[in-house]
Design an enzyme around this catalytic site. Structure first.
Site, PDB file in Angstrom:
ATOM      1  N   SER A  19      30.867 -23.647 -27.297  1.00 33.47           N
ATOM      2  CA  SER A  19      31.490 -24.544 -28.291  1.00 33.47           C
ATOM      3  C   SER A  19      31.475 -25.990 -27.803  1.00 33.47           C
ATOM      4  O   SER A  19      31.388 -26.916 -28.615  1.00 33.47           O
ATOM      5  CB  SER A  19      32.907 -24.082 -28.649  1.00 33.47           C
ATOM      6  OG  SER A  19      33.796 -24.289 -27.586  1.00 33.47           O
ATOM      7  N   ASN A  20      31.533 -26.193 -26.497  1.00 37.71           N
ATOM      8  CA  ASN A  20      31.412 -27.568 -25.988  1.00 37.71           C
ATOM      9  C   ASN A  20      29.992 -28.101 -26.187  1.00 37.71           C
ATOM     10  O   ASN A  20      29.810 -29.288 -26.470  1.00 37.71           O
ATOM     11  CB  ASN A  20      31.823 -27.642 -24.514  1.00 37.71           C
ATOM     12  CG  ASN A  20      33.322 -27.731 -24.356  1.00 37.71           C
ATOM     13  OD1 ASN A  20      33.923 -28.775 -24.616  1.00 37.71           O
ATOM     14  ND2 ASN A  20      33.949 -26.624 -23.968  1.00 37.71           N
ATOM     15  N   HIS A  63      37.088 -28.811 -17.442  1.00 38.51           N
ATOM     16  CA  HIS A  63      37.975 -27.761 -16.952  1.00 38.51           C
ATOM     17  C   HIS A  63      39.220 -27.714 -17.838  1.00 38.51           C
ATOM     18  O   HIS A  63      39.783 -28.763 -18.169  1.00 38.51           O
ATOM     19  CB  HIS A  63      38.357 -28.050 -15.492  1.00 38.51           C
ATOM     20  CG  HIS A  63      39.162 -26.953 -14.880  1.00 38.51           C
ATOM     21  ND1 HIS A  63      38.599 -25.760 -14.466  1.00 38.51           N
ATOM     22  CD2 HIS A  63      40.493 -26.844 -14.648  1.00 38.51           C
ATOM     23  CE1 HIS A  63      39.556 -24.976 -13.999  1.00 38.51           C
ATOM     24  NE2 HIS A  63      40.704 -25.611 -14.074  1.00 38.51           N
ATOM     25  N   ARG A  87      29.268 -19.873 -12.784  1.00 35.50           N
ATOM     26  CA  ARG A  87      28.692 -19.626 -11.457  1.00 35.50           C
ATOM     27  C   ARG A  87      29.238 -20.690 -10.514  1.00 35.50           C
ATOM     28  O   ARG A  87      29.339 -21.867 -10.888  1.00 35.50           O
ATOM     29  CB  ARG A  87      27.165 -19.797 -11.499  1.00 35.50           C
ATOM     30  CG  ARG A  87      26.434 -18.811 -12.350  1.00 35.50           C
ATOM     31  CD  ARG A  87      26.190 -17.511 -11.649  1.00 35.50           C
ATOM     32  NE  ARG A  87      25.572 -17.681 -10.348  1.00 35.50           N
ATOM     33  CZ  ARG A  87      25.539 -16.733  -9.400  1.00 35.50           C
ATOM     34  NH1 ARG A  87      26.104 -15.572  -9.618  1.00 35.50           N
ATOM     35  NH2 ARG A  87      24.957 -16.960  -8.243  1.00 35.50           N
ATOM     36  N   THR A 100      31.845 -32.363  -7.315  1.00 36.73           N
ATOM     37  CA  THR A 100      31.577 -32.516  -5.879  1.00 36.73           C
ATOM     38  C   THR A 100      31.648 -31.106  -5.280  1.00 36.73           C
ATOM     39  O   THR A 100      31.864 -30.130  -6.000  1.00 36.73           O
ATOM     40  CB  THR A 100      32.633 -33.414  -5.210  1.00 36.73           C
ATOM     41  OG1 THR A 100      33.919 -32.809  -5.404  1.00 36.73           O
ATOM     42  CG2 THR A 100      32.627 -34.823  -5.788  1.00 36.73           C
ATOM     43  N   ASN A 117      31.569 -31.768 -15.225  1.00 37.38           N
ATOM     44  CA  ASN A 117      32.141 -30.474 -15.601  1.00 37.38           C
ATOM     45  C   ASN A 117      33.363 -30.714 -16.477  1.00 37.38           C
ATOM     46  O   ASN A 117      33.987 -31.781 -16.415  1.00 37.38           O
ATOM     47  CB  ASN A 117      32.568 -29.711 -14.341  1.00 37.38           C
ATOM     48  CG  ASN A 117      33.097 -28.318 -14.663  1.00 37.38           C
ATOM     49  OD1 ASN A 117      32.563 -27.620 -15.534  1.00 37.38           O
ATOM     50  ND2 ASN A 117      34.155 -27.899 -13.981  1.00 37.38           N
ATOM     51  N   SER A 125      40.292 -31.611 -18.566  1.00 39.35           N
ATOM     52  CA  SER A 125      39.790 -32.694 -17.714  1.00 39.35           C
ATOM     53  C   SER A 125      38.269 -32.662 -17.646  1.00 39.35           C
ATOM     54  O   SER A 125      37.673 -31.591 -17.503  1.00 39.35           O
ATOM     55  CB  SER A 125      40.283 -32.507 -16.269  1.00 39.35           C
ATOM     56  OG  SER A 125      41.662 -32.268 -16.207  1.00 39.35           O
ATOM     57  N   LEU A 130      35.531 -27.211  -5.316  1.00 43.76           N
ATOM     58  CA  LEU A 130      35.584 -26.563  -6.629  1.00 43.76           C
ATOM     59  C   LEU A 130      36.677 -27.190  -7.510  1.00 43.76           C
ATOM     60  O   LEU A 130      37.832 -27.267  -7.099  1.00 43.76           O
ATOM     61  CB  LEU A 130      35.858 -25.066  -6.450  1.00 43.76           C
ATOM     62  CG  LEU A 130      35.807 -24.213  -7.722  1.00 43.76           C
ATOM     63  CD1 LEU A 130      34.405 -24.170  -8.313  1.00 43.76           C
ATOM     64  CD2 LEU A 130      36.327 -22.819  -7.454  1.00 43.76           C
ATOM     65  N   ASP A 131      36.289 -27.637  -8.704  1.00 40.94           N
ATOM     66  CA  ASP A 131      37.208 -28.289  -9.654  1.00 40.94           C
ATOM     67  C   ASP A 131      37.939 -29.476  -9.021  1.00 40.94           C
ATOM     68  O   ASP A 131      39.062 -29.816  -9.404  1.00 40.94           O
ATOM     69  CB  ASP A 131      38.241 -27.291 -10.216  1.00 40.94           C
ATOM     70  CG  ASP A 131      37.588 -26.168 -11.019  1.00 40.94           C
ATOM     71  OD1 ASP A 131      36.532 -26.417 -11.620  1.00 40.94           O
ATOM     72  OD2 ASP A 131      38.126 -25.056 -11.031  1.00 40.94           O
TER      73      ASP A 131
END
Ligand code: GRF
Length: 217
Positions: free
Chosen positions: A17-18, A113, A95, A145, A111, A140, A148-149
């Protein structure tokens, strides 16, 4: 604004959907964003159908066919780079990426989140926000980097948690906000307004706050 379009490759594993929000945002006549390809690690990802319906090239690279993360990521880089991307957009790509992959795309990997980072990295963000009794929740966009997140934040949408919210209702409202802020961040990047500096994300050459640009719809 740069005269050359910004070539974007989108990575996903699911509904997309994004991706759809990004496709829809490119219909504006002067959009500098060109979605060159959509890459999925799952052949059954609905996002692939959305891409095909929009005439966008698709690639399936099944991670189970590779001998480990490094081998998969190396093949992924080779496929992505075949489209000469200026920007790589993670849109529900389930992943964990190797350090080598992240370094290869440093400063051109975004990304999204579903939480107000740095709160609730990882999964089940809506349930965790509800269980904690948070008054606010959101989503966000950040540069990726190796943490992660954890990369520098670009933009966050902040919404109130309502007293009768369930995981589903909260997820739906956050998802709606994702569809606003991801195309916004991608367009900033494509317009040459957004970049990753030594100290964090910059918009129009000015450092963004640690929270990124805050939107309270
Ligand atoms: C979104 O919730 C996004 O925040 C997370 O993965 C989900 C993808 O949703 N990274 P969709 O496939 O774009 O609908």
């Amino acid at each position: 604004m740069p005269s050359k379009p910004c070539n974007v490759v989108v990575l996903l594993s699911g509904s997309g959907s994004n991706l759809q929000a990004l496709i829809d945002s490119c219909h504006a006549q002067d959009s500098p964003v060109r979605i060159a390809a959509v890459v999925s690690n799952r052949a059954d990802a609905y996002g692939l159908q959305r891409a095909q319906a929009a005439g966008i090239d698709t690639v399936v690279l099944d991670h189970t066919q590779f001998d480990g993360r490094e081998a998969f990521d190396a093949a992924l880089i080779a496929r992505i780079d075949g489209f000469a991307p200026d920007l790589v957009v993670l849109a529900g790509f389930m992943r964990i990426l190797s350090g080598g992959f992240v370094r290869h795309y440093e400063g051109r990997l975004l990304n999204i989140h579903p939480s107000l980072l740095p709160r609730y990295k990882g999964l089940h963000t809506h349930r965790r926000a509800l269980e904690a009794g948070d008054a606010e929740h959101g989503c966000s966009v950040h540069f990726v980097t190796e943490e992660l997140d954890g990369g520098p934040l670009v933009v966050q949408a902040v919404i109130p948690v309502l007293s009768d919210d369930t995981v589903e209702s909260l997820a739906q409202r956050v998802h709606h906000q994702e569809h606003q802020i991801y195309p916004l961040a991608v367009h900033w990047f494509a317009q040459g307004r957004l970049r990753l500096g030594e100290q964090g994300a910059l918009l129009d050459d000015k450092p963004l706050p640690a929270s990124g640009h805050l939107i309270r719809p």
